[in-house]
Write an enzyme that holds these catalytic residues in place. Sequence first.
Site, PDB file in Angstrom:
ATOM      1  CE  LYS A 126      53.991 -54.692 -45.275  1.00 12.01           C
ATOM      2  NZ  LYS A 126      54.504 -55.699 -46.210  1.00 12.01           N
TER       3      LYS A 126
ATOM      4  CB  THR B 133      53.778 -58.256 -43.290  1.00  9.31           C
ATOM      5  OG1 THR B 133      54.110 -58.237 -44.680  1.00  9.31           O
ATOM      6  CG2 THR B 133      54.522 -59.399 -42.613  1.00  9.31           C
TER       7      THR B 133
ATOM      8  NE  ARG C  32      82.315 -35.337 -16.065  1.00  9.11           N
ATOM      9  CZ  ARG C  32      82.200 -36.643 -16.262  1.00  9.11           C
ATOM     10  NH1 ARG C  32      83.092 -37.302 -16.980  1.00  9.11           N
ATOM     11  NH2 ARG C  32      81.189 -37.326 -15.746  1.00  9.11           N
TER      12      ARG C  32
ATOM     13  CD  GLN D  44      78.306 -44.575 -14.128  1.00  9.37           C
ATOM     14  OE1 GLN D  44      78.634 -43.389 -14.284  1.00  9.37           O
ATOM     15  NE2 GLN D  44      79.132 -45.572 -14.422  1.00  9.37           N
TER      16      GLN D  44
ATOM     17  CG  HIS E  35      83.623 -38.535 -24.104  1.00 10.74           C
ATOM     18  ND1 HIS E  35      83.291 -38.672 -22.774  1.00 10.74           N
ATOM     19  CD2 HIS E  35      83.752 -39.804 -24.576  1.00 10.74           C
ATOM     20  CE1 HIS E  35      83.223 -39.967 -22.469  1.00 10.74           C
ATOM     21  NE2 HIS E  35      83.488 -40.672 -23.550  1.00 10.74           N
TER      22      HIS E  35
END
Lengths: 306, 306, 306, 306
Positions: free
Chosen positions: C13, C61, C181, C229, C257
């Site tokens: 479940k 379940t 940025r 990264q 972005h």
Amino acid sequence: MSKHVLAQNQYGKAENRIVKITRQGNEGAWHEIRDLNVSVALRGEFRQVHLTGDNGNCLPTDTTKNTVYAFAKEHGIASPEAFAILLAKHFVHSQPVIHEAQIRVEEYAWDRISVPTRAEQHSFVRKGQEVRTAQVTHSGQTGQLQVISGLKDLTVMNSTNSEFHGFIKDKYTTLQEAYDRILATKVTARWAHSALTADAEDFDWDRSYKSARRHMLEAFAETYSYSLQQTLNAMAERVLDNCQSVNEVRLNLPNKHHFLVDLEPFGLKNDNEVYYAADRMYGLIEGTIHRDGVQPVIATSDWITA
Amino acid sequence: MSKHVLAQNQYGKAENRIVKITRQGNEGAWHEIRDLNVSVALRGEFRQVHLTGDNGNCLPTDTTKNTVYAFAKEHGIASPEAFAILLAKHFVHSQPVIHEAQIRVEEYAWDRISVPTRAEQHSFVRKGQEVRTAQVTHSGQTGQLQVISGLKDLTVMNSTNSEFHGFIKDKYTTLQEAYDRILATKVTARWAHSALTADAEDFDWDRSYKSARRHMLEAFAETYSYSLQQTLNAMAERVLDNCQSVNEVRLNLPNKHHFLVDLEPFGLKNDNEVYYAADRMYGLIEGTIHRDGVQPVIATSDWITA
Amino acid sequence: MSKHVLAQNQYGKAENRIVKITRQGNEGAWHEIRDLNVSVALRGEFRQVHLTGDNGNCLPTDTTKNTVYAFAKEHGIASPEAFAILLAKHFVHSQPVIHEAQIRVEEYAWDRISVPTRAEQHSFVRKGQEVRTAQVTHSGQTGQLQVISGLKDLTVMNSTNSEFHGFIKDKYTTLQEAYDRILATKVTARWAHSALTADAEDFDWDRSYKSARRHMLEAFAETYSYSLQQTLNAMAERVLDNCQSVNEVRLNLPNKHHFLVDLEPFGLKNDNEVYYAADRMYGLIEGTIHRDGVQPVIATSDWITA
Amino acid sequence: MSKHVLAQNQYGKAENRIVKITRQGNEGAWHEIRDLNVSVALRGEFRQVHLTGDNGNCLPTDTTKNTVYAFAKEHGIASPEAFAILLAKHFVHSQPVIHEAQIRVEEYAWDRISVPTRAEQHSFVRKGQEVRTAQVTHSGQTGQLQVISGLKDLTVMNSTNSEFHGFIKDKYTTLQEAYDRILATKVTARWAHSALTADAEDFDWDRSYKSARRHMLEAFAETYSYSLQQTLNAMAERVLDNCQSVNEVRLNLPNKHHFLVDLEPFGLKNDNEVYYAADRMYGLIEGTIHRDGVQPVIATSDWITA
């Protein structure tokens, strides 16, 4: 003490999900299903519920839920509108403190899964296109019955025959004029029926729905468009022209922008072939068209000047 | 310094929404559209990007996006799978530092809006049923090309011919045995193709998709079910039996519970007619079936014992 | 008949929503709450359930759901991890046919609404920031207990101290180099604990969670970034450096972005002040960092070359 | 030809996502951010746009988007309300064909990530609790300026001090009376300010917002509740009593049901400890409270009897 006024108020159980199976034919082997989401809103004399918590005038939201399920058994679901009319009348007529009831319904359509080798029909796949909507409001005081049908989430696109130019240019305008663009939108439509229709017990709501839906789609496809507003107007007029029961149409049309991708940096010419489908921001075009002499009833956004 | 190890890593631009129009026939009046959502993931020698921020080995995600749009123009979109294969090969073969590329595609289907009076065909309504999926992974080192097709959000229901009983009862079991219940699920399916198929340039991916989809639906409809697991197995076996290119099927089937509403307090008998359609919690049944002798490749959940 | 193989399969479940109130202090007036979403997946000897619909090996379940609620009463919810460990062990040890259990938990945090004039504490406002996650997998055969903690939907932003340049330029590259940025991402993080920790009965999971969360946030804020990264790696290393129990960290970082809006057409200079926050497409950066000598266990995407 | 009437209509660019950075202090190292979602709707003389596609009176939605970004640079964003007032006035006063403008804003709040060792402040984590809303409507014809502030998605819970009984019982009522229950709701609130306030150039909208929010939360926590309606009324009255600028409050309160789980089958007593948190269906309680003598302006659902 109360220098404050309790104004518009309402309550009820929202989003009661109900599936109703009807068995027909030989040994009930042919199944029909209706799959609805039903919301109840009650209006009336609920002052003490708010001011003191005295619930003597309060029909529990749980009871409104039970009523939805019991009515599906007792009366069946002939159509979203017919079922909503039954419920709205019941609440208003069974409890004097309830002066008005509004029932909102969403319906999810299903197709059959065809199994050539089988007589029984009990297998379905959800159609998954638009959601059909209905809203019924019934006033016990005036006896008025207002039925607004509609749909939402019906996404359509014309890949040509759309232009946009000749618009106002102010100091913040950078948009280029367009002489061939994609026009795409996700239609939300609502249409109000005449009082005569709403009160008619044998009106075919399913047939009416199919007709309004088809005429909107055809008008969208056939209109050579110079603005999404013009397309909106054409879609609404087409419904009014072809669906006698409809007095008023309101459309909410987000302009689902498809931007031509600049492929020149890669030495490629994009001849209206490759588009970027944007999510946000989007133009949002809304409007109501109604028959002359009719008072519009479909809710719009807050509006000062009426 | 580095007592830590950089293990599996990947990057790329996700969810590039692209609509491609193709004009055919007399003066290009017959339009075809493909409407995709394309995600790129690149794997390779990106150690310095992570450790020092030296991006000498990093092809920008923005470039991977541009490539998707440019390839749609240069090569067209024959099918989600064919388009993904082109992209995966490009990334791996054009940049030595990229050792493997994985392209994931969603496709949204559109129907035509029929306009009887018109020869041109450029009006569409989004079908809105299942989303078709494809995932292509290409390794430059092994040359391996892995193609996994699939679909999601396909909701199906059998309104009878489903039972569930004979299960384990422990001290926390209160469930009653069921001899006639609704069986409904929202299918997520993925099926992996043989290497031979993946490498065949003229394989008809659209036809293969339609076939797999149809066989799953028919198996769902035709199986008299004693458990959703049994139905899952039948659906997967049917695809393996009928789609030669498919080596492995994985299904993810949430059990969309429909509970019979107790109408006895209202003096009504609910003869498997009125159901409450629940959202959460739900049973979740998952499984992989593959041809004997084949190594399964479709990702499952984390699994200790392998 | 069976030329097909039933491979990985599981069921249970999913999304059991549970709120547990604990009363403390004078007359129980001080309330504590835990608000969880618990999913159960069982693996084992379920061949006949799939092949013949014989449910003799199938714990329903519905029973797994009941167990979740009963265990909350019987054992309390000390932490998502501790609760999941109890459940995983129960399923594996109480039913011989269940060979492995995986419990996934989401936790929603609440703050108190402070009421200066009141001693009792039973009013809460949902914190609404990240969702805390936990996944526990227990194998009866190996006795192994694997605990993966995590979070999702934690959105962070650095409004400066982020650059991106020096990357590969191919024929599809148009991106300009960036020397200042916005760097923003919605963090999904998972970290695996050592076996020693998973087995320790008195480990403080709440404290461990707070520590990992804090170190990730601080690493995000303090890292001068040349690529997402690099930030990912710094965040993961910071957790490994400061959280002794953690052996492995996997991060999934969509690059949200923020594009500088071109205001020059309006005679305005945009000095890194006004940004358009985009939804799609987005860069997607994923990676696993682990201690040397440790075998990574957190699921990644399908991966051919291992 | 036109037997149909074009009634209420409006258009504009919706959901312009904008992030504005403001630098303060030594070398601009202290950053402030405002993160908004701004929607523009224009009303006026757009008849020909709809009827003939003559766009001579149509300011493009793209221009309205540009204006939002340019105004952020030119005027800054002092608050959602102040920014919306500037925009609404601009559209109405710069184009004679625009008779009324409505600006809707959502604001997403951010907290700082504290970095003890650093003077610069440019790292943020999204707060993720309620979304702040503002709607400004300005009519050029009447000169009226209407400001409605609000919030949504603020989830609150009282784990005791809530009862519900003494309600109407009809033939569909099965609900048991409750003398101690969880009361939880996800607040959507809107409050309208007096004309005097809306026109005041130096009104502190941020301070006003914090005050209204705090008083609603405190009223929720401090009210011993006999119905959610009573709690709704108490929350609205508290705002009217404490926020002089506010004339009217409308609340939309879904009753997020928490059902006590029946643990008796397992030999356990559930002493208001373990609850199942349900998604759907839910009670939905809505109401408007305003000062005596004031005309309510906040939109409600369609309402026949006024």
